[in-house]
Design a protein around this motif. Structure first.
Motif, short mmCIF file in Angstrom:
data_model
loop_
_atom_site.label_atom_id
_atom_site.label_comp_id
_atom_site.label_asym_id
_atom_site.label_seq_id
_atom_site.Cartn_x
_atom_site.Cartn_y
_atom_site.Cartn_z
N HIS A 219 7.48 4.54 -18.01
CA HIS A 219 7.76 4.45 -16.57
C HIS A 219 9.08 3.72 -16.37
O HIS A 219 9.33 2.67 -16.97
CB HIS A 219 6.65 3.69 -15.84
N LYS A 220 9.93 4.27 -15.49
CA LYS A 220 11.21 3.62 -15.18
C LYS A 220 11.08 2.85 -13.88
O LYS A 220 10.83 3.43 -12.82
CB LYS A 220 12.32 4.68 -15.07
N LEU A 221 11.25 1.52 -13.97
CA LEU A 221 11.19 0.66 -12.80
C LEU A 221 12.60 0.17 -12.47
O LEU A 221 13.58 0.69 -12.96
CB LEU A 221 10.24 -0.51 -13.06
N THR A 222 12.69 -0.84 -11.64
CA THR A 222 13.97 -1.46 -11.29
C THR A 222 13.68 -2.87 -10.81
O THR A 222 12.57 -3.17 -10.37
CB THR A 222 14.70 -0.68 -10.19
N TYR A 223 14.65 -3.75 -10.91
CA TYR A 223 14.47 -5.11 -10.39
C TYR A 223 15.21 -5.28 -9.07
O TYR A 223 15.24 -6.38 -8.51
CB TYR A 223 14.96 -6.14 -11.42
N ARG A 224 15.77 -4.20 -8.56
CA ARG A 224 16.59 -4.30 -7.35
C ARG A 224 15.82 -3.98 -6.06
O ARG A 224 16.38 -4.06 -4.98
CB ARG A 224 17.79 -3.35 -7.46
N LYS A 225 14.57 -3.59 -6.17
CA LYS A 225 13.78 -3.27 -4.98
C LYS A 225 13.02 -4.49 -4.48
O LYS A 225 12.68 -5.40 -5.25
CB LYS A 225 12.77 -2.16 -5.31
N ASN A 226 12.74 -4.50 -3.19
CA ASN A 226 11.98 -5.60 -2.59
C ASN A 226 10.49 -5.30 -2.69
O ASN A 226 9.81 -5.04 -1.69
CB ASN A 226 12.40 -5.79 -1.13
N TRP A 227 9.96 -5.32 -3.90
CA TRP A 227 8.54 -5.09 -4.10
C TRP A 227 7.77 -6.39 -3.86
O TRP A 227 8.22 -7.47 -4.23
CB TRP A 227 8.28 -4.59 -5.53
N ARG A 228 6.60 -6.23 -3.25
CA ARG A 228 5.82 -7.41 -2.86
C ARG A 228 4.42 -7.33 -3.43
O ARG A 228 3.80 -6.26 -3.44
CB ARG A 228 5.76 -7.49 -1.33
N PRO A 229 3.88 -8.46 -3.92
CA PRO A 229 2.53 -8.46 -4.49
C PRO A 229 1.44 -8.29 -3.43
O PRO A 229 0.33 -7.85 -3.74
CB PRO A 229 2.43 -9.82 -5.17
N GLU A 230 1.77 -8.62 -2.17
CA GLU A 230 0.80 -8.47 -1.08
C GLU A 230 1.52 -7.98 0.17
O GLU A 230 2.65 -8.37 0.44
CB GLU A 230 0.11 -9.79 -0.77
N ILE A 231 0.83 -7.13 0.92
CA ILE A 231 1.33 -6.68 2.22
C ILE A 231 0.18 -6.77 3.21
O ILE A 231 -0.89 -6.19 2.99
CB ILE A 231 1.86 -5.23 2.15
N ASN A 232 0.37 -7.55 4.26
CA ASN A 232 -0.68 -7.78 5.27
C ASN A 232 -1.97 -8.28 4.62
O ASN A 232 -3.07 -7.86 4.98
CB ASN A 232 -0.94 -6.50 6.07
N GLY A 233 -1.81 -9.15 3.63
CA GLY A 233 -2.97 -9.75 2.99
C GLY A 233 -3.65 -8.87 1.95
O GLY A 233 -4.66 -9.26 1.37
N LYS A 234 -3.13 -7.67 1.71
CA LYS A 234 -3.73 -6.76 0.74
C LYS A 234 -2.84 -6.65 -0.49
O LYS A 234 -1.61 -6.54 -0.38
CB LYS A 234 -3.93 -5.38 1.36
N LYS A 235 -3.46 -6.69 -1.66
CA LYS A 235 -2.70 -6.59 -2.89
C LYS A 235 -2.10 -5.19 -3.05
O LYS A 235 -2.66 -4.20 -2.60
CB LYS A 235 -3.59 -6.91 -4.09
#
Length: 311
Positions: free
Chosen positions: A288-304
């Motif tokens: 899988h090709k990922l990136t470190y430049r995205k604004n990925w979040r471990p939670e959104i609106n309290g949901k994982k």
């Protein structure tokens, strides 16, 4: 045409394509890509005609996979990895057992590859970007040593089968995803190559022989790359001139076709639908090709999110 003028035109074409794609105009977005090919391929071909027409041998001696290194490059060294990249490195170490994973940096690369000083000087003064230098490093390292190249943003979700790395050339093949709508893949007329994860079971494999010596020749004359996807253009030229390598690509078994899809899911919140989709993706793909430049979040609106499972 002056190569700097060509580079400028190609950069403008790239921006135009991105703008078209961002608003969903995929067909117009491809047009600048076609013109980039038409301008750039003849320029690159003329520089490397002698190398392109060389009689390469495919009878190299295969080496045991466990003796071949895995190259992971991070310019600043392992102590400066972003969180996502550290998880990618951990996944490579875990899922390529028995293989020596070498962390390649600016300081140690000359221990493993014979890159000319004039190229390294252009890297140090900024003429060659760090991103583009990875293309040069990949060719130089695999040409001299054989083995596997894994981009720093490659995440392995399960152990790579030993037989996968026993071939004289391997990479994800037949890729399709939302990213396949992108103009950058237009010049690839086979089942495909993948620069982010690829390798060979032998030293001096023809593709890397060509790419390494082409880079040496090109940068002895020019200061900077003429196109962001110059490496892909060069591989396309090699396919045109080298029937054996073209047939090798065409005869690949399709694998890891959804390499880019995990990155598209990272901010999806975990529910039954998402988890089923994720399980299917991970069962059918291990690269899988990922990136470190995205604004990925471990939670959104309290949901994982899916990202929370990675970190």
């Amino acid at each position: 045409m002056n190569y700097l003028t060509l580079k400028k035109l190609n950069h403008i074409s790239l921006i135009l394509s991105k703008c078209f794609y961002k608003v969903g105009c995929f067909t117009p977005g491809r047009w600048p890509g076609y013109f980039r090919q038409k301008r750039t391929l003849p320029f690159l071909e003329q520089i490397g005609l002698e190398l392109l027409d060389k009689d390469y041998t495919y009878e190299g001696k295969p080496l045991p996979v466990e003796e071949l290194p895995v190259f992971f490059m991070w310019f600043q060294g392992e102590n400066n990895l972003p969180e996502v990249i550290q998880k990618c490195l951990d996944s490579i170490r875990k899922n390529m057992p028995g293989r020596k994973v070498l962390i390649i940096t600016r300081k140690n690369i000359t221990q493993y590859a014979d890159i000319p000083d004039y190229i390294l000087q252009k890297v140090d003064d900024g003429s060659i970007t760090k991103t583009f230098f990875s293309d040069i490093a990949r060719a130089a390292l695999l040409y001299k040593n054989g083995g596997t190249w894994a981009d720093a943003a490659i995440y392995l979700s399960k152990e790579i089968p030993l037989e996968y790395c026993e071939k004289n050339y391997y990479c994800p093949a037949g890729i399709y995803s939302e990213h396949k709508k992108d103009f950058r893949y237009l010049f690839n007329g086979t089942k495909g190559w993948n620069v982010s994860f690829q390798g060979t079971n032998q030293k001096g494999f023809p593709l890397y022989d060509f790419l390494f010596h082409y880079y040496c020749k090109y940068f002895s004359e020019y200061n900077t790359h003429v196109d962001y996807f110059m490496n892909d253009f060069m591989m396309s030229l090699f396919c045109r001139h080298n029937k054996q390598f073209r047939e090798l690509l065409e005869n690949q078994t399709e694998n890891n076709q959804r390499e880019f899809d995990l990155a598209l899911m990272m901010n999806k919140t975990l529910n039954t639908k998402t988890q089923n989709k994720l399980e299917k993706l991970l069962s059918e793909n291990f690269i899988h090709k990922l990136t470190y430049r995205k604004n990925w979040r471990p939670e959104i609106n309290g949901k994982k999110t899916v990202y929370s499972l990675i970190i």
